[in-house]
Design a protein around this motif. Sequence first.
Motif, PDB file in Angstrom:
ATOM      1  N   TYR A  33       0.846  -1.191   0.000  1.00  0.00           N
ATOM      2  CA  TYR A  33       0.000   0.000   0.000  1.00  0.00           C
ATOM      3  C   TYR A  33       0.876   1.235   0.000  1.00  0.00           C
ATOM      4  O   TYR A  33       2.023   1.205   0.443  1.00  0.00           O
ATOM      5  CB  TYR A  33      -0.921   0.005   1.231  1.00  0.00           C
ATOM      6  CG  TYR A  33      -2.113  -0.914   1.079  1.00  0.00           C
ATOM      7  CD1 TYR A  33      -3.300  -0.463   0.514  1.00  0.00           C
ATOM      8  CD2 TYR A  33      -2.048  -2.244   1.478  1.00  0.00           C
ATOM      9  CE1 TYR A  33      -4.386  -1.295   0.354  1.00  0.00           C
ATOM     10  CE2 TYR A  33      -3.129  -3.086   1.322  1.00  0.00           C
ATOM     11  CZ  TYR A  33      -4.302  -2.615   0.762  1.00  0.00           C
ATOM     12  OH  TYR A  33      -5.378  -3.456   0.603  1.00  0.00           O
ATOM     13  N   ASP A  34       0.310   2.343  -0.487  1.00  0.00           N
ATOM     14  CA  ASP A  34       1.031   3.607  -0.494  1.00  0.00           C
ATOM     15  C   ASP A  34       0.901   4.322   0.852  1.00  0.00           C
ATOM     16  O   ASP A  34       1.748   5.124   1.214  1.00  0.00           O
ATOM     17  CB  ASP A  34       0.506   4.507  -1.610  1.00  0.00           C
ATOM     18  CG  ASP A  34       0.654   3.858  -2.970  1.00  0.00           C
ATOM     19  OD1 ASP A  34       1.797   3.537  -3.351  1.00  0.00           O
ATOM     20  OD2 ASP A  34      -0.373   3.639  -3.644  1.00  0.00           O
ATOM     21  N   ALA A  35      -0.192   4.042   1.554  1.00  0.00           N
ATOM     22  CA  ALA A  35      -0.396   4.651   2.865  1.00  0.00           C
ATOM     23  C   ALA A  35      -1.229   3.713   3.726  1.00  0.00           C
ATOM     24  O   ALA A  35      -2.093   2.982   3.227  1.00  0.00           O
ATOM     25  CB  ALA A  35      -1.096   6.005   2.729  1.00  0.00           C
ATOM     26  N   ILE A  36      -0.954   3.736   5.027  1.00  0.00           N
ATOM     27  CA  ILE A  36      -1.733   2.999   6.010  1.00  0.00           C
ATOM     28  C   ILE A  36      -2.189   4.004   7.064  1.00  0.00           C
ATOM     29  O   ILE A  36      -1.415   4.845   7.512  1.00  0.00           O
ATOM     30  CB  ILE A  36      -0.902   1.870   6.648  1.00  0.00           C
ATOM     31  CG1 ILE A  36      -0.547   0.828   5.581  1.00  0.00           C
ATOM     32  CG2 ILE A  36      -1.663   1.212   7.798  1.00  0.00           C
ATOM     33  CD1 ILE A  36       0.347  -0.290   6.080  1.00  0.00           C
ATOM     34  N   ILE A  37      -3.459   3.915   7.437  1.00  0.00           N
ATOM     35  CA  ILE A  37      -4.082   4.868   8.347  1.00  0.00           C
ATOM     36  C   ILE A  37      -4.578   4.129   9.582  1.00  0.00           C
ATOM     37  O   ILE A  37      -5.234   3.090   9.471  1.00  0.00           O
ATOM     38  CB  ILE A  37      -5.289   5.561   7.675  1.00  0.00           C
ATOM     39  CG1 ILE A  37      -4.921   6.128   6.302  1.00  0.00           C
ATOM     40  CG2 ILE A  37      -5.893   6.622   8.589  1.00  0.00           C
ATOM     41  CD1 ILE A  37      -3.916   7.218   6.324  1.00  0.00           C
ATOM     42  N   ALA A  38      -4.284   4.668  10.754  1.00  0.00           N
ATOM     43  CA  ALA A  38      -4.799   4.096  12.010  1.00  0.00           C
ATOM     44  C   ALA A  38      -5.238   5.249  12.901  1.00  0.00           C
ATOM     45  O   ALA A  38      -4.404   5.958  13.454  1.00  0.00           O
ATOM     46  CB  ALA A  38      -3.733   3.245  12.698  1.00  0.00           C
ATOM     47  N   ILE A  39      -6.549   5.424  13.029  1.00  0.00           N
ATOM     48  CA  ILE A  39      -7.118   6.536  13.789  1.00  0.00           C
ATOM     49  C   ILE A  39      -7.689   6.017  15.108  1.00  0.00           C
ATOM     50  O   ILE A  39      -8.518   5.099  15.120  1.00  0.00           O
ATOM     51  CB  ILE A  39      -8.216   7.245  12.972  1.00  0.00           C
ATOM     52  CG1 ILE A  39      -7.605   7.849  11.697  1.00  0.00           C
ATOM     53  CG2 ILE A  39      -8.923   8.310  13.797  1.00  0.00           C
ATOM     54  CD1 ILE A  39      -8.629   8.366  10.718  1.00  0.00           C
ATOM     55  N   ASN A  40      -7.241   6.592  16.196  1.00  0.00           N
ATOM     56  CA  ASN A  40      -7.732   6.204  17.534  1.00  0.00           C
ATOM     57  C   ASN A  40      -7.620   4.707  17.786  1.00  0.00           C
ATOM     58  O   ASN A  40      -8.479   4.117  18.450  1.00  0.00           O
ATOM     59  CB  ASN A  40      -9.185   6.662  17.722  1.00  0.00           C
ATOM     60  CG  ASN A  40      -9.299   8.158  17.900  1.00  0.00           C
ATOM     61  OD1 ASN A  40      -8.379   8.803  18.386  1.00  0.00           O
ATOM     62  ND2 ASN A  40     -10.421   8.717  17.492  1.00  0.00           N
ATOM     63  N   MET A  41      -6.588   4.096  17.266  1.00  0.00           N
ATOM     64  CA  MET A  41      -6.370   2.668  17.488  1.00  0.00           C
ATOM     65  C   MET A  41      -5.333   2.402  18.562  1.00  0.00           C
ATOM     66  O   MET A  41      -5.498   1.500  19.380  1.00  0.00           O
ATOM     67  CB  MET A  41      -5.915   1.995  16.187  1.00  0.00           C
ATOM     68  CG  MET A  41      -5.744   0.487  16.293  1.00  0.00           C
ATOM     69  SD  MET A  41      -4.383  -0.198  15.300  1.00  0.00           S
ATOM     70  CE  MET A  41      -3.030  -0.086  16.464  1.00  0.00           C
TER      71      MET A  41
END
Length: 205
Positions: free
Chosen positions: A100-108
Amino acid sequence: MDARQHSIPTSRNRDPILAVLRRVIAPGSHVLEIASGSGEHAIHFAKNLSRVEWQPSDPDQNARASVSAWIEHDGAENIAAPLDLNVEEEGWERPFVTGYDAIIAINMIHISPWEATLGLMRGAGILLSKATRGPGLLFTYGAYKRGGEHTAPSNKAFDAWLKERDESYGVRDLEEVEAAANVNGLRLREIIEMPANNLSLVFER
């Protein structure tokens, strides 16, 4: 029956987060979201980042049902069905043939055991090494301690509340998160002050 879940914090933080994502995620990127929760972030970002392919995921069946319901309700051609993904599991990244080009983890990071953060960093280091739209990026958002100290009384109270729910949860030290990232080839590129005493962290592979 409507399976969509609603989160009050999401309605408050999604636009400030979106402003950061617009700046750091290149058009045409393939993005993997970890712990998508209700799916409100996923659908909002996918609709507003129309040239980005968004892949939500969550280990919880009810959360995935909510994500799917939001996709069906709001519609967005650039968002895929949610994956059953748990970054605490060894080798969670292995089924992905491409990166992937980006990985996102919000409030994890604060609402999960520390092992989840270690697993996130390990898998991100592998998947982002295959990025095709510039250097791979890991974006995390939430409350953090700095130098071992809470940045606001509200964060200290939030940390205590988290630990009452589950003693393995808690507001993490930014420096410890950064160290876990460094071990896996991820460099902290940017720290962005966010509303309500939260931080956005941008790591580069």
